[in-house]
Design a protein around this motif. Structure first.
Motif, PDB file in Angstrom:
ATOM      1  N   ASP B 162      38.273  37.170  46.208  1.00  0.00           N
ATOM      2  CA  ASP B 162      39.609  36.946  45.678  1.00  0.00           C
ATOM      3  C   ASP B 162      39.890  35.451  45.673  1.00  0.00           C
ATOM      4  OD1 ASP B 162      42.495  36.702  45.510  1.00  0.00           O
ATOM      5  OD2 ASP B 162      42.651  38.827  46.057  1.00  0.00           O
ATOM      6  N   GLY B 165      43.610  36.534  43.090  1.00  0.00           N
ATOM      7  CA  GLY B 165      44.080  37.921  42.991  1.00  0.00           C
ATOM      8  C   GLY B 165      42.970  38.892  42.660  1.00  0.00           C
ATOM      9  N   ARG B 168      43.057  42.027  44.858  1.00  0.00           N
ATOM     10  CA  ARG B 168      44.316  42.774  44.879  1.00  0.00           C
ATOM     11  C   ARG B 168      44.703  43.346  43.511  1.00  0.00           C
ATOM     12  NH1 ARG B 168      47.318  37.818  46.710  1.00  0.00           N
ATOM     13  NH2 ARG B 168      45.347  36.870  46.061  1.00  0.00           N
ATOM     14  N   GLN B 169      44.518  42.538  42.457  1.00  0.00           N
ATOM     15  CA  GLN B 169      44.933  43.026  41.139  1.00  0.00           C
ATOM     16  C   GLN B 169      44.076  44.215  40.696  1.00  0.00           C
ATOM     17  OE1 GLN B 169      43.226  42.472  38.146  1.00  0.00           O
ATOM     18  NE2 GLN B 169      44.711  42.147  36.466  1.00  0.00           N
ATOM     19  N   SER B 172      45.123  47.179  42.672  1.00  0.00           N
ATOM     20  CA  SER B 172      46.382  47.684  42.116  1.00  0.00           C
ATOM     21  C   SER B 172      46.121  48.531  40.857  1.00  0.00           C
ATOM     22  CB  SER B 172      47.276  46.490  41.790  1.00  0.00           C
ATOM     23  OG  SER B 172      48.332  46.846  40.937  1.00  0.00           O
ATOM     24  N   LYS B 180      43.000  40.506  50.667  1.00  0.00           N
ATOM     25  CA  LYS B 180      42.467  39.142  50.685  1.00  0.00           C
ATOM     26  C   LYS B 180      42.841  38.569  52.031  1.00  0.00           C
ATOM     27  CE  LYS B 180      44.411  35.212  50.083  1.00  0.00           C
ATOM     28  NZ  LYS B 180      43.817  34.215  51.000  1.00  0.00           N
ATOM     29  N   THR B 390      51.983  43.708  42.980  1.00  0.00           N
ATOM     30  CA  THR B 390      50.692  43.019  42.979  1.00  0.00           C
ATOM     31  C   THR B 390      50.456  42.396  41.615  1.00  0.00           C
ATOM     32  OG1 THR B 390      49.853  44.653  44.539  1.00  0.00           O
ATOM     33  CG2 THR B 390      48.222  43.289  43.405  1.00  0.00           C
ATOM     34  N   ASP B 412      48.079  37.356  36.957  1.00  0.00           N
ATOM     35  CA  ASP B 412      47.830  37.012  38.361  1.00  0.00           C
ATOM     36  C   ASP B 412      49.024  36.293  38.992  1.00  0.00           C
ATOM     37  OD1 ASP B 412      45.266  38.064  38.305  1.00  0.00           O
ATOM     38  OD2 ASP B 412      44.361  36.169  37.666  1.00  0.00           O
ATOM     39  N   TYR B 414      51.632  37.091  40.613  1.00  0.00           N
ATOM     40  CA  TYR B 414      52.090  37.446  41.966  1.00  0.00           C
ATOM     41  C   TYR B 414      51.020  37.252  43.045  1.00  0.00           C
ATOM     42  CZ  TYR B 414      56.014  39.473  39.488  1.00  0.00           C
ATOM     43  OH  TYR B 414      57.110  39.637  38.693  1.00  0.00           O
ATOM     44  N   THR B 415      49.787  37.131  42.600  1.00  0.00           N
ATOM     45  CA  THR B 415      48.701  37.077  43.594  1.00  0.00           C
ATOM     46  C   THR B 415      48.227  35.653  43.881  1.00  0.00           C
ATOM     47  OG1 THR B 415      47.233  37.582  41.738  1.00  0.00           O
ATOM     48  CG2 THR B 415      47.805  39.393  43.228  1.00  0.00           C
ATOM     49  N   SER B 427      46.959  44.649  48.705  1.00  0.00           N
ATOM     50  CA  SER B 427      47.573  45.504  47.679  1.00  0.00           C
ATOM     51  C   SER B 427      47.307  46.943  48.089  1.00  0.00           C
ATOM     52  CB  SER B 427      46.971  45.230  46.304  1.00  0.00           C
ATOM     53  OG  SER B 427      47.574  46.097  45.347  1.00  0.00           O
ATOM     54  N   GLN B 442      52.225  44.655  46.866  1.00  0.00           N
ATOM     55  CA  GLN B 442      51.586  43.583  47.637  1.00  0.00           C
ATOM     56  C   GLN B 442      52.414  43.218  48.875  1.00  0.00           C
ATOM     57  OE1 GLN B 442      49.411  39.559  46.496  1.00  0.00           O
ATOM     58  NE2 GLN B 442      51.581  39.385  46.064  1.00  0.00           N
TER      59      GLN B 442
END
Lengths: 482, 473
Positions: B162, B165, B168-169, B172, B180, B390, B412, B414-415, B427, B442
């Protein structure tokens, strides 16, 4: 009188004598089979990361302190990005804006403007920074392309950059000589130009006498010896002077020295120069160096050449010339001190070492590092002269035998029965014979030409196969003739 | 029993019983991958050689899939790029050593955006991954293959990486758990670098518990990585308590703005409600430099990437174009070897580091990064966790954003900040859109507060059923 002043600055790359490379555990051994001393880190394999070898930093700090420089309180590395097959990551880990040391100086001895005196000149050291060495391209014996040997890649380098304070090619030579001597005393590098552990680039420009502004500088690379530096600078000064006198402009460029042709050739112009896109190396976390750490290194600094010359002059009453000659060559100076430690007279040792021993070794093409005569052997020979066992003349015959037959002076003197004759009666007898055989010379002496006694002494020595004490022979002859 | 559906915790218990079980599990996963991966395309390569089945170690006999930018000795590692086609590393990444030491074995290498450049997995030189929940949609990226392999039960758990993101993305988008860790928590040694000051390896799993177990195995100081933290690794499973009473959770006001999909926003509001009901305290906070995050990221990350990718020059390994001289070799190899997104980022990064532009871009980027980091430091003086979507949308259609890099980069939004600030972020499955597409929630915490994250994530998971849903394939 020359209308132009030359301005020279030098960049010296010194390989530091660490056991392992600067960012991995690979050996720094010179002369191994190609690519034997490599690992994922120094090959720059994807995913590998550097880890700082603190020993390299300690050595770099030693150099900084010996050059009276300021040691950085924070150690940070940067990436210098460029493409070349010997650079496996396509960037060199180096130091850009925060070198390990800066603002130092190196004092060299140069001729005074009149040329009659030797004076001390201070050359500023801009900075000295740590970086990793690159690999080496091999072209010989390769059809269709080149091989790369990465053994040297990642060996620690210290790049020492001087201020443009040098004015003559001879000064550049002297700077390198003095710098090398200091590095050898610090025991931080082998300083072997043939093996590449010491490398140098020179920046040179000329300007009209009295001009404050610097002229356009040219960088010279591929300088493989101190002499090459001097010769390339001489060539370049002449080239630049001729250009200016023809009314032409000097191009800012990098030129290569061709030793065979004795000329420099353009390698790339300023326009073709790389944009290295320096930025902080994210894989190495910056760290601080405490004052205590610096002081610890300072306290452990060995005696440096300048201090040793002073000590040799004061303690051993050597001339400036002798002290300088001995100290500039550390092994020689160490050998000298080892002899003196045996209790023999320093001045006598200095003479026998620098003139006789070195001379005999040179005649035989033996490098001093392979000298078969140990310091205690030479001290023993000098002691035989000191205590009158043999004359200096005999000693000159003994020394070559010590080298060739690898025997001690005592043994040679005993075997060849070379002990000096101090039996006055015996010498008197020979003196009488010589006086009788040389009436003309005797006459000359008596008529006031006293130096002709030398000839008679020589005759006595000859009669006695050099074994007579020259001192006694002289005394006895003088008495008999007087 | 459908063995491929086991969680990591269940798989470890099953395999530990005897080597025969481990073998059965391994074969079940391979069979599953062979049956469905032609549709999902999560894997770039499967490990054909049968491993020796250990019964020792906390991950004994657990099959794990690995993103193809993590080096495994003897296994081709391509980073989803033609330029590394055929490259076989001679060493194991530190995380691989740790997995092997814990008894786990590797099922295969997962597809990914080329050099982790992307949020949809479409920049892979070997074709995109398909989202197991809707094969016409992207799985997210860049660890799209890792997330899809877990969501499609082709792996018990996966490792991803990561940088902005990329764990996490896709977690999600695939309804998986992806964490991460704090920068420095997990060794990067053996992870092919993208943005060295941002990259972290982390788990993608079916449950929060699995993530806690797996992170516990791979975390810790590594003498081969100077940026890895020399801090003890807690037993993260001890944080798995269904209790968030008294925890302060911040909602950044800057995060709930235009561009946020209404279904996603609704899922986040629901999550807030759940936490409130569980006894957590919700606080509105401000992260004032949020709007700069994407800009800062595309300066810092591309600058580092442009340097990190210099080594792919055709000299030593991977792809080399036919050429008559050195400069030609460099140009052709890199022109033919890199895809469009890689070239775009190399050019961007080269530009921001160039003489004359460094101060205006890279240096300002670094300064702005410091400000953004300070936003988080201040926020974490007020709250224990920050909750957000996320990704701004559920998974989008394959091809939808390929020609619109800016829109892709915004997925990305938010990440990215967690990487720039170096803080840990997870996430977790947070529900589904009207079209039944996964939505992730997230949670971010201050550096090395992974325990707080696990505690809150576990409480949410146990209070919901989202993680139990499986895609139909």
């Amino acid at each position: 009188m020359n209308m132009y002043e030359t301005v020279i600055g030098l960049e010296t790359h010194v390989q530091l004598k660490t056991k392992s490379k600067i960012f991995c555990a690979c050996s720094t051994q010179f002369g191994s089979e190609p690519n034997v001393n490599t690992c994922p880190v120094c090959l720059g394999l994807p995913g590998s990361l550097p880890v700082m070898n603190k020993e390299a930093l300690a050595l770099a700090m030693k150099v900084g302190l010996a050059l009276n420089a300021q040691i950085a309180s924070r150690i940070k590395f940067d990436r210098k990005n460029y493409f070349y097959p010997d650079l496996p990551k396509a960037y060199q880990i180096s130091q850009y804006d925060m070198p390990v040391s800066s603002k130092g100086e190196l004092v060299i001895e140069v001729k005074s403007p009149s040329g009659s005196d030797v004076i001390k000149k201070r050359i500023g050291i801009t900075r000295a920074h740590l970086e990793e060495d690159a690999g080496k391209l091999l072209h010989e014996g390769v059809k269709d392309g080149s091989w790369v040997d990465y053994n040297r890649g990642g060996v620690p380098l210290l790049e020492i950059v001087s201020e443009p304070d040098l004015r003559l090619p001879e000064e550049a030579y002297e700077y390198l000589h003095t710098l090398k001597s200091i590095l050898i005393y610090l025991d931080v590098s082998d300083c072997n130009m043939e093996e590449g552990s010491l490398r140098c680039d020179a920046n040179v420009s000329i300007r009209k006498n009295g001009d404050a502004k610097l002229g356009t500088k040219v960088e010279i690379k591929n300088l493989n010896s101190f002499k090459a530096v001097q010769k390339a600078l001489q060539y370049e000064i002449k080239r630049q002077t001729e250009l200016v006198e023809r009314g032409e402009r000097i191009r800012q460029e990098t030129r290569l020295w061709d030793e065979g042709k004795g000329q420099t050739f353009s390698m790339r112009s300023k326009e073709e120069a790389h944009d290295y896109r320096y930025f902080p190396e994210p894989d190495l976390v910056p760290f601080t160096v405490s004052r205590e750490q610096v002081e610890t290194v300072r306290k452990a600094l060995p005696e440096l050449p300048q201090a040793r010359i002073e000590r040799f002059r004061k303690t051993f009453e050597l001339s400036e010339y002798d002290a300088y000659a001995l100290v500039s060559d550390k092994p020689l100076a160490d050998y000298f001190e080892a002899c003196v430690a045996k209790g023999v007279h320093p001045k006598l040792v200095s003479n026998w070492l620098q003139t006789e021993l070195i001379g005999a070794l040179n005649e035989r093409k033996i490098d001093f590092t392979k000298n078969p005569v140990s310091a205690s052997d030479l001290a023993a020979l000098v002691r035989l002269i000191e205590n009158g066992t043999i004359s200096g003349k005999i000693a000159k015959d003994v020394l070559p035998l010590m080298i060739d037959e690898k025997k001690s002076a005592d043994m040679i003197v005993k075997e060849k029965n070379l002990v000096q004759v101090t039996d006055e009666k015996l010498i008197e007898k020979v003196c009488d014979q010589v006086i009788a055989a040389n009436p003309k010379v005797v006459e000359q002496y008596r008529s006031g030409k006293t130096q002709s006694i030398g000839f008679l002494v020589g005759q006595v020595m000859k009669e006695m196969q050099g074994k007579a004490s020259p001192k006694l022979a002289n005394e006895i002859l003088a008495r008999k003739l007087g | 029993m459908e063995l491929h559906k086991l969680t990591l915790k269940q798989a470890a218990e099953f395999s530990k019983a005897n080597p025969q079980n481990a073998k059965e599990l391994f074969n079940a996963l391979k069979a599953r991958a062979k049956a469905i991966d032609s549709k999902v395309k999560a894997y770039l390569s499967l490990i054909e050689k049968e491993p020796s089945f250990e019964t020792k170690g906390i991950l004994a006999g657990v099959p794990i899939s690995i993103k193809d930018n993590i080096c495994i000795e003897g296994c081709e590692t391509t980073c989803g790029s033609k330029i590394l086609k055929g490259y076989v590393p001679p060493y194991d990444a530190t995380v691989i050593k740790k997995l092997k030491a814990a008894g786990a074995f590797i099922v295969g290498k997962c597809n990914m955006d080329e050099f982790a450049f992307g949020s949809s997995n479409e920049s892979s030189a070997f074709g995109p991954v398909h989202n197991p929940w809707d094969l016409t949609r992207v799985p997210g990226g860049s660890s799209g293959g890792s997330a899809a392999s877990v969501a499609a039960d082709e792996a018990i758990a996966a490792l991803g990486s990561d940088t902005g993101g990329s764990i996490r993305q896709p977690a999600s988008f695939c309804s998986a758990v992806g964490i991460k860790p704090t920068y420095g928590r997990v060794s990067r040694y053996g992870l092919v670098a993208f943005g060295s000051s941002l990259d972290q390896i982390g788990p993608i799993t079916k449950t929060v518990e699995d993530a806690a177990i797996l992170l516990g195995v791979i975390a810790g100081h590594d003498p081969h990585d100077s940026t890895s933290a020399n801090l003890p690794v807690p037993d993260y499973t001890k944080s798995l308590v269904k209790d968030v009473k008294g925890l302060k959770i911040g909602l950044p006001k800057e995060y709930f703005v235009k561009g946020l999909d209404p279904d996603v926003e609704q899922a986040v509001r629901k999550a807030v409600k759940i936490y409130q009901d569980l006894g957590a305290k919700i606080v509105e906070i401000s992260l004032p430099h949020t709007s700069y995050a994407v800009h800062i990221y595309y300066i810092v990350a591309t600058a580092e990437a442009s340097s990190n990718l210099g080594r792919f020059d055709g000299v030593r390994y991977g792809f080399r174009a036919q050429s008559s001289n050195l400069s030609d070799m460099y140009l052709k190899t890199r022109d033919e070897g890199f895809g469009a997104e890689a070239k775009r980022r190399i050019l961007l990064g080269t530009f921001v580091l160039s003489a004359g532009y460094y101060d205006a871009y890279y240096l300002r980027g670094l300064k702005a990064r410091t400000l953004l980091k300070q936003d988080f430091e201040k926020a974490f003086e007020q709250v224990d966790l920050i909750l957000s979507p996320t990704a701004p949308t559920p998974p989008f259609k394959l091809g939808e954003k390929v020609d619109d890099p800016i829109s892709m980069y915004l997925s990305d939004i938010y990440t990215i900040s967690a990487n720039l600030a170096g803080v840990p972020a997870i996430s977790i499955p947070g529900g589904f859109s009207k079209e039944l597409l996964p939505i992730g929630i997230q949670l971010m915490a201050k550096p090395f507060a992974e325990e707080t994250i696990f505690r809150a994530a576990y409480a949410f998971e146990q209070a919901t059923d989202f993680h139990k849903k499986k895609p139909t394939l």
